[in-house]
Structures are given as structure tokens and as C-alpha cells.
Design an enzyme around this catalytic site. Sequence first.
Site, PDB file in Angstrom:
ATOM      1  N   THR A 131       2.398   7.702  -2.025  1.00 23.99           N
ATOM      2  CA  THR A 131       3.401   6.804  -1.777  1.00 23.99           C
ATOM      3  C   THR A 131       3.801   6.453  -3.519  1.00 23.99           C
ATOM      4  O   THR A 131       3.079   6.427  -4.559  1.00 23.99           O
ATOM      5  CB  THR A 131       2.117   5.587  -2.126  1.00 23.99           C
ATOM      6  N   TYR A 174      -4.301  -0.901  -2.269  1.00 27.01           N
ATOM      7  CA  TYR A 174      -3.997  -0.075  -1.958  1.00 27.01           C
ATOM      8  C   TYR A 174      -3.266   0.992  -2.396  1.00 27.01           C
ATOM      9  O   TYR A 174      -3.509   1.938  -2.599  1.00 27.01           O
ATOM     10  CB  TYR A 174      -2.614  -0.503  -0.700  1.00 27.01           C
TER      11      TYR A 174
END
Length: 370
Positions: A131, A174
Amino acid sequence: MTGAATGGVTLITGGAGFVGSNLADRLLAQGRRVRVLDSLQRPGVEQNLQWLRRTHGDALEVSVADVRDARAVREAVAGATQVYHFAAQVAVTTSLADPREDFEVNAAGTLNVLEAVRASDAPPPLLLTSTNKVYGGLADVPLVLEGQRYLPQDAQWRARGVSEARPLDFHSPYGCSKGTADQYAIDYARSYGLTTLVFRMSCIYGPRQFGTEDQGWVAHFLLRALRGERITLYGDGRQVRDILFVDDLVDAFLLAERNAPRLCGRAFNIGGGPANTISLLDLVDRIEQLHGTRPGLEFDAWRTGDQRYYVSDTGAFEAATGWRPRVDTQAGIERLYGWLAERERGSTPAARRAHTETEPEGADEACKPV
């Protein structure tokens, strides 16, 4: 090197999700065998498997299991000639609420996959989806406000976006868990000689995506408009992202697989790039053009880890493989809107609630909190 060449099976963890099911469909259509490992914890993902089975029959294998189950992962990896690791906890907000589970799925789950690959008699190449959150909030990049977009002051930043040379700066649980997985995958090429690649992805969108506020924001906005519901913008709506249509992402996957021996051990930023950028308010304008009415808007506080500007510099992968996005933002949004509109016409209220109340299918790294 590939499943197509050897006649083996391609494993896709998280393969019942948005990105996974699109990749599986492409591979199966090419005559390849695909094995999906997915926990099916997200309501609605079974529909993707049903679609794949209807379309491709017995060429699809399914293992209903969690990547935290090391034994199940080893069994799924057995005999695979290519592994795509998409299975993940995908929302920043969920990671803040339960950081331990986020770590166990994203970091420990990835370690299970890597160890299973390493233990194989003939370790298959592995591609991990990471990501843009590994680069943090980019707070040191000076921005200016032009119309309804944040843009970098520096012309080079505008022209190119964020490159892989950018220092890593994990934000949110995250970001930490995916960053850990990212670095483990790269190091397993260095330490153990595995063929691993990492895609640090920006916002992915397209058919088979049912977005929520936490992830998959393009689909989420379109769905809210189709249902006559208000859209909540976190922050001021001027956040800019590069968006990439899922067909172009699948093209990139297959090019990465084809070139894996010479690209192994590298991470690549993958997104729509500077030519395919959009702000949240820009998307609202586009929805008004498509839908005929402007959705109602509400505003709320900024969310943890939300970047005001993130655009991928995809130059490294383009130079290595010749890949470039082919679907521009206008055409891609129209295609997703049409697909979602057709789905909405054929779905029941109960089915719509199921999709609204859960995270979207898949381990794709589409845009995080907006």
C-alpha cells in the site's frame, strides 16, 4: 516460470475479493488453473466465487481458510507455480480498533505464506500487494490549494508523483502491518533467494468492488449516489489520489509475473499515475454528470493517516516492463457506474444492506480512509 508455462496451479490468497476475483477470471479465461484461498469472512464474497464457478467450472479450486492458519496455507501453496498474496485486513479504521488482529492477518499471515513458499521443493514466485500507506502522511511535501484539489508546489512532484525512493514512514497500525509484510517479502528474496515482488498500490477501482467509507471509495461514492444516500467526506474533500482501473492492474500483475526473475526483490509503486488523478470533490462532480443529480454531502473530521495528496510515480515499473494504464478516469468511472447500476437494479434490499455493512471484497489495496 509461470503457471501457464508449466501447467501448474496459480494460488491467489484473498482470491474471492475484488482484485483477486478479477485476476482469477483473467487467468482462468487464459486456460490456467487457479486455486483461491479465502476465509470468506466478508459477507457477499461468496457471490464472486459463484460467478467464477459459473464462468469457469472445475478449473477453479477453492480452499476456505484463513492465512493465519499456517497448515492451511502450506496445503494451499503445495503444487503452486505462482502465488499472488492479496489476503489482508484492509482498513485503517479497523486496524485502529483492533491492532492485534490487524498484525496477525497482515504481518503474521504474510509470514505464513512466505514460509510455505520457502519450504516448497520448487518455491514459486510470489507477488504481494502492499500500500501507499508505507510512505506515511507525506507531511513534508509542500502543497497548495488549486480549485478543489491539493497539489504539490514543486513541478517535478506534480509531473511524477511519489517514487520508490521515498523513505518509508509507516503510519497507523495498518501501515505498520502492511509495511512489515512489504519488507518481509523483499527480504525473503535477499535472505533466502525467493522470487518475490511487491506492488505498493494506490486506489484501485472497477467491477466486482463494493466500497465502504473505509476502503474502495470510488465504488462507495457511486453506490451512495445510486441509492439516493448522502456521502460523508472526511476532511474537506480536496484530497487527491491517482486511481487505477482493475483491468490495468491485472495487466501489471501478468507483466510482473512474466518478468519476475529479473525484477525479484523489488517494490514498485502502482496506480493511475499523474495522468489519472482525481479529488473527492471531482468525483462528486463526475457523479452528478453521470447520475443526473448531485448527491447530498456531509463533512466530518480528518481521519488518521489520510494523505492530502498521493499520486504514484509508476515510472520504474513502466521502464522495466513497458506497462502503462489504458483506461482513463472518465472511461473507468463510467464503466464502474454502469456495472454497479445494473447490479443495483437486480439486487434485493437485503443484499444491498449486506454489502453496505461490510468491508468490500478482497485484499486489494484500494484507497484507504477518505
